[in-house]
Design an enzyme around this catalytic site. Sequence first.
Site, short mmCIF file in Angstrom:
data_model
loop_
_atom_site.label_atom_id
_atom_site.label_comp_id
_atom_site.label_asym_id
_atom_site.label_seq_id
_atom_site.Cartn_x
_atom_site.Cartn_y
_atom_site.Cartn_z
N ASN A 169 -1.17 15.52 0.75
CA ASN A 169 0.00 14.76 0.74
C ASN A 169 0.75 15.07 -0.24
O ASN A 169 0.66 15.06 -1.44
CB ASN A 169 -0.64 13.08 0.68
CG ASN A 169 0.55 12.35 0.38
OD1 ASN A 169 0.19 11.29 -0.51
ND2 ASN A 169 1.65 12.36 0.90
N GLY A 170 2.33 15.41 0.01
CA GLY A 170 3.24 15.54 -0.87
C GLY A 170 4.06 16.77 -0.41
O GLY A 170 4.10 16.78 0.77
N GLU A 184 25.24 -4.54 3.13
CA GLU A 184 23.57 -4.60 3.08
C GLU A 184 22.99 -5.76 2.64
O GLU A 184 21.93 -6.17 3.11
CB GLU A 184 23.33 -3.24 2.54
CG GLU A 184 21.78 -2.95 2.64
CD GLU A 184 21.06 -3.10 3.90
OE1 GLU A 184 21.71 -2.86 4.89
OE2 GLU A 184 19.88 -2.96 3.93
N LYS A 227 20.26 -7.88 4.85
CA LYS A 227 19.07 -8.34 4.21
C LYS A 227 18.75 -9.97 4.35
O LYS A 227 17.50 -10.31 4.83
CB LYS A 227 18.79 -7.77 3.00
CG LYS A 227 18.66 -6.39 2.87
CD LYS A 227 17.29 -5.67 3.53
CE LYS A 227 17.81 -5.28 5.11
NZ LYS A 227 18.02 -3.92 5.38
N ARG A 247 0.15 5.28 6.84
CA ARG A 247 1.06 6.29 5.96
C ARG A 247 1.49 7.43 6.80
O ARG A 247 2.04 8.33 6.50
CB ARG A 247 -0.25 6.86 5.01
CG ARG A 247 -0.66 5.85 3.90
CD ARG A 247 -1.41 6.54 3.04
NE ARG A 247 -0.91 7.32 2.23
CZ ARG A 247 -0.36 7.12 1.13
NH1 ARG A 247 -0.33 5.90 0.67
NH2 ARG A 247 0.26 8.05 0.50
N CYS A 265 1.76 11.15 3.86
CA CYS A 265 0.72 11.40 4.61
C CYS A 265 -0.46 10.50 4.01
O CYS A 265 -0.48 10.02 2.99
CB CYS A 265 0.40 12.83 4.95
SG CYS A 265 1.48 13.80 5.25
N HIS A 275 42.15 -13.25 3.09
CA HIS A 275 42.91 -13.17 4.19
C HIS A 275 42.20 -14.02 5.34
O HIS A 275 42.12 -13.62 6.37
CB HIS A 275 42.94 -11.83 4.74
CG HIS A 275 44.14 -10.85 3.93
ND1 HIS A 275 45.17 -11.07 3.74
CD2 HIS A 275 43.73 -9.88 2.79
CE1 HIS A 275 45.66 -10.21 2.84
NE2 HIS A 275 44.70 -9.61 2.25
N LYS A 322 11.27 -3.33 14.85
CA LYS A 322 11.65 -2.05 13.86
C LYS A 322 12.62 -1.03 14.53
O LYS A 322 13.24 -0.40 13.80
CB LYS A 322 10.01 -1.42 13.51
CG LYS A 322 10.19 -0.52 12.46
CD LYS A 322 10.78 -0.88 10.92
CE LYS A 322 11.20 -0.15 9.95
NZ LYS A 322 12.07 -0.74 8.97
N GLU A 344 18.71 -11.45 7.95
CA GLU A 344 17.76 -11.05 9.08
C GLU A 344 16.25 -11.60 8.53
O GLU A 344 15.59 -12.16 9.55
CB GLU A 344 17.82 -9.70 9.28
CG GLU A 344 17.16 -8.90 8.26
CD GLU A 344 17.21 -7.27 8.40
OE1 GLU A 344 16.96 -7.05 9.41
OE2 GLU A 344 17.29 -6.42 7.35
N TRP A 393 2.53 12.48 8.45
CA TRP A 393 3.81 12.04 8.53
C TRP A 393 4.69 13.37 8.29
O TRP A 393 4.86 13.80 7.27
CB TRP A 393 4.30 10.94 7.55
CG TRP A 393 5.49 10.53 7.83
CD1 TRP A 393 6.62 10.68 6.85
CD2 TRP A 393 6.14 9.46 8.75
NE1 TRP A 393 7.64 10.08 7.37
CE2 TRP A 393 7.32 9.22 8.32
CE3 TRP A 393 5.56 8.79 9.82
CZ2 TRP A 393 8.23 8.51 9.29
CZ3 TRP A 393 6.17 8.05 10.49
CH2 TRP A 393 7.65 7.77 10.31
C1 F6R Z 1 17.90 -3.78 9.02
C2 F6R Z 1 17.52 -2.77 9.93
C3 F6R Z 1 18.03 -2.52 11.21
C4 F6R Z 1 18.19 -1.15 11.33
C5 F6R Z 1 18.81 -0.53 12.70
C6 F6R Z 1 19.01 0.87 13.04
O1 F6R Z 1 16.98 -4.20 7.95
O2 F6R Z 1 16.33 -2.06 9.70
O3 F6R Z 1 19.41 -2.99 11.11
O4 F6R Z 1 18.96 -0.38 10.47
O5 F6R Z 1 18.11 -1.06 13.63
O6 F6R Z 1 17.64 1.60 13.07
P1 F6R Z 1 17.48 3.18 12.68
O7 F6R Z 1 18.05 3.48 11.12
O8 F6R Z 1 16.06 3.40 12.71
O9 F6R Z 1 18.39 3.92 13.56
#
Ligand code: F6R
Length: 607
Positions: free
Chosen positions: A101-102, A479, A483, A28, A2, A502, A602, A486, A75
């Site tokens: 916050n915490g 993963e 990263k 935040r 927060c 394979h 996002k 993307e 948050w």
């Molecule tokens: C990759 C990324 C996306 C999310 C995916 C699921 O860096 O951020 O692949 O992981 O869209 O999102 P959540 O976890 O919000 O369901």
Amino acid sequence: MCGIFGCIINDGDVAPLIHAALKRLEYRGYDSVGEATINEAKVHVKKDSGKIDAVHAILNLDDLKGRVGIGHTRWATHGAPYRVNAHPHVDCKEEVAVVHNGIIENFAELKIELENLGHVFISKTDTEVIPHLIEEKIKQGLSLVEATHEAVNQLEGSYAIAVIYAKEPDKIVCARKESPLVVGVSENGVYCSSDIPAFLPLTNKAVMIENGELVVLSGKGYEIRRLADWNIVPREPETIDWSPEMAEKQGYPHFMLKEIYEQPLTLRNTLRLQDQYLELMTEFLDRAGEVFLVAAGTSYHACLAASYMFSKLSFLATHPIIASEFVEQHGRSVNIDSTILFVSQSGETADTLAALEHARLRAATILGLTNAVGSTLTRLARVYVCQQSGPEIGVAATKTFTSQLSVLAQLALRLAKKRGKVSHIEIESLEKKLQQIPDIAEEILKTHGDKMKQLAEKYYDRQFFFYLGRGISSATAFEGRLKLMEISYAPAIAYPAGESKHGPISLIEPGFPVVFICPKDETHKTIVSNIMEMKARGASIILIMEEGDEELKKLADDAIEIPKDIPEILSPILCVIPLQLFAYYMALKRGHDPDQPRNLAKCVTVK
Ligand code: F6R
């Protein structure tokens, strides 16, 4: 995570300043907002759930009177985002107001003690114990400063707090343990905040408050004391020369880098989750007929890693499934005996929610792991755990991934304990190591930033990348690949290393970069053969490996070493960090904005 703010000014009313500061802290947290001022020896509070602009449109956050006040943008951690749970929280007489916050770990015990003394609680938050505890001390004859000092000595967990008291209207008392706190000073007033951007338009003179310190703000300025021995700490303000944009990112050039470096803190937060929810979820998993782990993108990779954790530690077979495939693949068989753990940072991903809705209609047990209390996932889950990473602004998931892994490892450990399948000695040693993970992550971040930047400088113009790992490290490979792709738009594939022969191996030609994730676990011997296969075809070998593994190092063109003796189930949390940094620097070198990669959002709310 927060945001807190407090302010004493010489002339005028503080409410508009608090409102503006909270807007700058909105990154935040933004599910609730509130402020409290002191006027005519009374505390006046305005607060509600919702984003700041929405709450301001209804309540007008600018018209509270008074020169002294505090504010909070929330948050949610304990308690859903409803008005009653929004800060500031007050004592029974509404004379003491607190923003926090915490996470207060021992709030349940404190609450019972205070209720036995007649205190009445109205929220579901951990924070509400603080004003009541201070009220109790004031009742015993202590001043606000003394009462706050005694109260924080009883708190376990993390906090940055700001406290006001109607009967001492010229003060704000703040204290810090782990959560950030900084004081600002100008000719017109003094400020306290979770971070510098909140007061930067008002002053660029800042005093950093350390762990274990209490600060008294007054019309005369500020006084810092060490909580342990009550000695005064002399500390002069520093001049901050950040631009407003830099300030929002706390000096980091991008949110993604800031969030990568926040991981020691967010991992620490995962070690303070509420026991009862973890325990309840463990119970559901233990009783389950069949278990699916359903998620999208990065969260799916966390599920993939978790399937190894549950299998190896708790002897529980789980099915990790990509959310958008769940209905097609298992839609007909899922039933009342199915237990499904949905993992979603946002709790709002359309593919994940579609799978959830299907499972819900077929009476399956729905469990949730998310970073967003109040999200659809938290509303529909029978039990959910909030991973408490704070808002993640960079589109690429980083800190939320490692936190998901930490929570899932804790669940696997609890289940292992419950089922008695693994020796106590092993469990204890894993629990101990889990506690050390945030410090080790900090160490890796300190030593690997420049290295990964150099690696990106060496490889940035390669056309294609290959990521390989065996066992749980295959999840790390997936993963790392995601990263890189993307945010830097470098095409890359990832496979469990054993599968590479394979088919995918036909891609290899001299100089082709292959990243192997190879900590010293049970798969170590076999992965050496896979490395040899690639090396024999001229690939450039980049190894994420344990330090001191000299035999393996000989095979590497570039060796990225992480500390040794990391248990297999925890290794993805640490091995992924250099890969996040590599992707970040690759994006920069290739001229792309890592925070806002093209075509992505996002939270993906379309199917
Ligand atoms: C990759 C990324 C996306 C999310 C995916 C699921 O860096 O951020 O692949 O992981 O869209 O999102 P959540 O976890 O919000 O369901």
